[in-house]
Design an enzyme around this catalytic site. Structure first.
Site, PDB file in Angstrom:
ATOM      1  N   SER A 198       0.853  -1.192   0.000  1.00 54.30           N
ATOM      2  CA  SER A 198       0.000   0.000   0.000  1.00 54.30           C
ATOM      3  C   SER A 198       0.888   1.241   0.000  1.00 54.30           C
ATOM      4  CB  SER A 198      -0.933  -0.020   1.217  1.00 54.30           C
ATOM      5  OG  SER A 198      -1.920   0.971   1.097  1.00 54.30           O
ATOM      6  N   ASN A 199       0.362   2.360   0.410  1.00 53.77           N
ATOM      7  CA  ASN A 199       1.127   3.614   0.470  1.00 53.77           C
ATOM      8  C   ASN A 199       0.614   4.422   1.661  1.00 53.77           C
ATOM      9  OD1 ASN A 199      -1.076   5.448  -0.379  1.00 53.77           O
ATOM     10  ND2 ASN A 199      -1.024   4.160  -2.204  1.00 53.77           N
ATOM     11  N   PRO A 200       1.302   5.517   2.030  1.00 51.22           N
ATOM     12  CA  PRO A 200       0.934   6.204   3.280  1.00 51.22           C
ATOM     13  C   PRO A 200      -0.234   7.187   3.180  1.00 51.22           C
ATOM     14  CG  PRO A 200       3.146   6.851   2.526  1.00 51.22           C
ATOM     15  CD  PRO A 200       2.526   6.073   1.426  1.00 51.22           C
TER      16      PRO A 200
END
Ligand code: CTP
Length: 217
Positions: A26-28
């Site tokens: 995923s990503n932040p």
């Protein structure tokens, strides 16, 4: 456009791509920009459909939220709601690739390959805008460098009427931050810097800009 409520579709937050039931890529993205836009839009009386990846935020009052996890789920939700909307604002930070295989059982750590094979996920914005008719489409562009050039390219490739470009990867801007500074661009040469300011203030300014464009179209 008449005075009836503007129907708005906003995507927000990250997507997740699992390779087993407990591990994902995923990503932040925190979803803060998308949720601030949803809140600002609802407070102008817009009807807001919010399609959200996993975030730790309450659904803003007056918005209808559809919660999704993967890019495919986000595509299905956005694609289904797009034909009925007047404006799509695509703030979601969609994972661009996913593991080819997803194990139904947790993979033991000594059995996990150190080279996970990946495949691209669907480009939601680029795909839904193939069926664009009267909708206004606003894309977002997250860049670490050459912000304007990359954003202009994305705007064209994804058939956007506007693109909101922001620099990511620095403190006080972009992912996870409460503040931001964005560049609003259009194919006819609009070049408007908004911020640095709180994501709420930037959202209010963006929504009032789109509101006047939609009301005068
Ligand atoms: N987007 C999308 N589907 C994807 C990837 C991105 O709909 N699979 C949308 C985002 O919501 C955003 C715009 O496309 O509105 C640009 O996203 P961004 O992550 O900045 O760029 P990418 O197209 O993913 O390209 P790159 O990662 O190479 O910068």
């Amino acid at each position: 456009m008449s005075n009836s409520p503007i129907r708005c579709l906003i995507s927000a937050g990250p997507t997740r791509e699992y390779f087993d039931p407990v591990r994902f890529l995923s990503n932040p993205s925190s979803g803060k920009m998308g949720y601030a836009l949803a809140e600002a839009a609802a407070s102008l009386g817009w009807f807001v459909n919010l399609v959200s990846g996993p975030v730790a935020l309450e659904c803003p009052p007056g918005c209808l939220r559809t919660s999704v996890v993967t890019g495919q789920e986000m595509f299905d939700a956005v694609n289904g709601l797009f034909p009925e909307c007047d404006i799509l604002i695509m703030t979601a930070a969609v994972m661009d690739y996913r593991p080819v295989e997803r194990s139904t059982a947790k993979i033991k750590k000594d059995q996990l390959s150190m080279n996970i094979e990946m495949e691209p996920t669907i480009d939601i914005l680029k795909t839904v805008t193939l069926q664009k008719t009267r909708q206004m489409v606003v894309g977002f562009a997250a860049e670490t460098n050459d912000v304007e050039a990359y954003a202009l390219r994305k705007m064209e490739e994804k058939r956007c009427d506007f693109i909101v470009a922001n620099q990511v990867g620095q403190p006080g801007q972009g992912f996870e931050s409460d503040t931001n500074r964005v560049l609003l661009l259009s194919p006819d040469g609009l070049h408007k810097v908004i911020g640095p300011d709180s994501k709420r203030a930037i959202a209010t300014e963006l929504v009032s800009f789109f509101n006047s464009k939609l009301r005068n179209s």
